[in-house]
Design an enzyme around this catalytic site. Structure first.
Site, mmCIF file in Angstrom:
data_model
loop_
_atom_site.group_PDB
_atom_site.id
_atom_site.type_symbol
_atom_site.label_atom_id
_atom_site.label_comp_id
_atom_site.label_asym_id
_atom_site.label_seq_id
_atom_site.Cartn_x
_atom_site.Cartn_y
_atom_site.Cartn_z
ATOM 1 N N ARG A 149 0.844 -1.187 0.000
ATOM 2 C CA ARG A 149 0.000 0.000 0.000
ATOM 3 C C ARG A 149 0.886 1.246 0.000
ATOM 4 N NH1 ARG A 149 -2.053 -3.488 4.030
ATOM 5 N NH2 ARG A 149 -4.164 -4.288 3.600
ATOM 6 N N HIS A 247 -2.940 2.425 -5.710
ATOM 7 C CA HIS A 247 -3.598 1.133 -5.535
ATOM 8 C C HIS A 247 -3.729 0.379 -6.862
ATOM 9 C CE1 HIS A 247 -4.774 -0.162 -1.602
ATOM 10 N NE2 HIS A 247 -5.761 -0.880 -2.078
ATOM 11 N N ARG A 250 -1.008 -2.010 -7.000
ATOM 12 C CA ARG A 250 -1.288 -3.136 -6.091
ATOM 13 C C ARG A 250 -2.276 -4.101 -6.742
ATOM 14 N NH1 ARG A 250 -1.294 -4.495 -0.502
ATOM 15 N NH2 ARG A 250 -3.331 -4.975 0.395
ATOM 16 N N HIS A 273 -4.041 -9.047 3.520
ATOM 17 C CA HIS A 273 -5.483 -9.048 3.739
ATOM 18 C C HIS A 273 -5.835 -9.922 4.940
ATOM 19 C CE1 HIS A 273 -6.453 -7.981 -0.736
ATOM 20 N NE2 HIS A 273 -6.220 -6.914 0.000
ATOM 21 N N TYR A 282 -9.670 -10.576 -6.873
ATOM 22 C CA TYR A 282 -8.691 -10.615 -7.956
ATOM 23 C C TYR A 282 -8.850 -11.860 -8.817
ATOM 24 C CZ TYR A 282 -6.634 -6.790 -5.399
ATOM 25 O OH TYR A 282 -6.445 -5.582 -4.771
#
Length: 301
Positions: A149, A247, A250, A273, A282
């Site tokens: 992040r 992001h 990411r 996460h 994803y």
């Protein structure tokens, strides 16, 4: 207890006791400030369910996104639950407050070819030896190479990088520490920046001693997230179109890992996460890309 006093105490509780991220605390504090602006300075116990519904309705009328309204609802529910637990109220008016369902949108992902072009252009600029160019190349390589992040990247110190193992130690949400791997291109870019660019930026700072930050701003202090946002928007925006933030790198890294056959649990650990369900979005991105490739290539598609 007055609502402004309770809001201050609650945000302090979020930061010091629950140890939520600064960004989350700021968002919840902003939501409470907005509620106070609508309801006025009153006792917490004077706020009724109708007041909360009116507050949310105003947000709907203002065109706020469903995700924003859902977060506001969560913030208010948490606030009143805390107020009830601490004796500021005798009845929780938010229990029957209904939030709109969040619409789940797939994250925007850059193709590997597009990122190769962007990173190659940054590498060419960094080859000239200009400190900011060296830094920007290292930032983009590390964001994509490690899927961290932006807050984690900005918080990196020099000793958080293990060059031998090619890993970075980052402090994520909830002050949870994890170690993430990155590749050779990111290592080379970071090494070049540290050796040839960081000292020049550090020299621009008045108080030089004791600056541990890996990435520095133009004035020699720790780099700000806004600077990274500007960099990513400038370099990656043309490839994806629209407003692009860190992001996106990411998202792209996670999707490309899954496209390449990485295990979902491993990707979850890399991303930090707490829930596997968050990582699973994803897989939908990868499925969409697979379906698009099929439609373009298969004669019976």
């Amino acid at each position: 207890m007055r609502i402004d006093e309770a809001a201050t105490a609650y945000t302090r509780h979020l930061a010091d006791v629950r140890r939520l991220s600064p960004a989350t605390v700021r968002a919840y504090s902003s939501d409470l400030a907005n509620l106070i602006a609508v309801c006025g300075i009153v006792e917490v116990g004077e706020i009724a369910l109708e007041d909360l519904r009116e507050w949310l309705w105003q947000a709907v009328q203002a065109g706020d996104a469903r995700a924003t309204i859902a977060r506001r609802t969560a913030a208010i529910r948490g606030f009143f639950a805390w107020a009830l637990e601490n004796g500021a109220i005798t009845e929780d008016p938010s229990l029957r407050l209904v939030a709109p369902k969040r619409g789940r949108t797939l994250p925007r992902v850059a193709t590997a070819d597009a990122l190769t072009d962007v990173l190659g252009r940054l590498a060419d600029a960094a080859a000239e030896g200009e400190p900011i160019a060296l830094r920007d190349h290292a930032i983009m390589e590390l964001l994509y190479g490690s899927a961290v992040r932006v807050s984690e990247l900005c918080g990196l110190d020099l000793d958080d990088i293990d060059a031998e193992r090619r890993t970075a130690r980052v402090l994520g949400k909830g002050s949870k520490e994890r170690v993430v791997p990155f590749g050779v291109p990111a290592l080379r870019a970071v090494d070049a920046y540290v050796v040839r660019g960081r000292s020049t930026l550090l020299a621009r700072r008045t108080a030089v001693a004791g600056q541990p930050a890996l990435f520095l701003g133009a004035r020699g202090g720790r780099i700000a997230p806004r600077t990274v946002y500007t960099l990513v928007a400038r370099e990656l925006g043309p490839a994806l179109g629209g407003t692009i933030g860190p992001h996106a790198l990411r998202h792209s890294a996670a999707t490309h890992l899954l496209d390449g056959g990485a295990d979902l649990r491993a990707v979850q650990e890399i991303l930090g996460h707490a829930s596997l369900g968050t990582t699973q979005i994803y897989t939908h991105v990868s499925s969409e890309r697979l379906a698009a490739s099929y439609r373009l290539a298969h004669p019976r598609a």
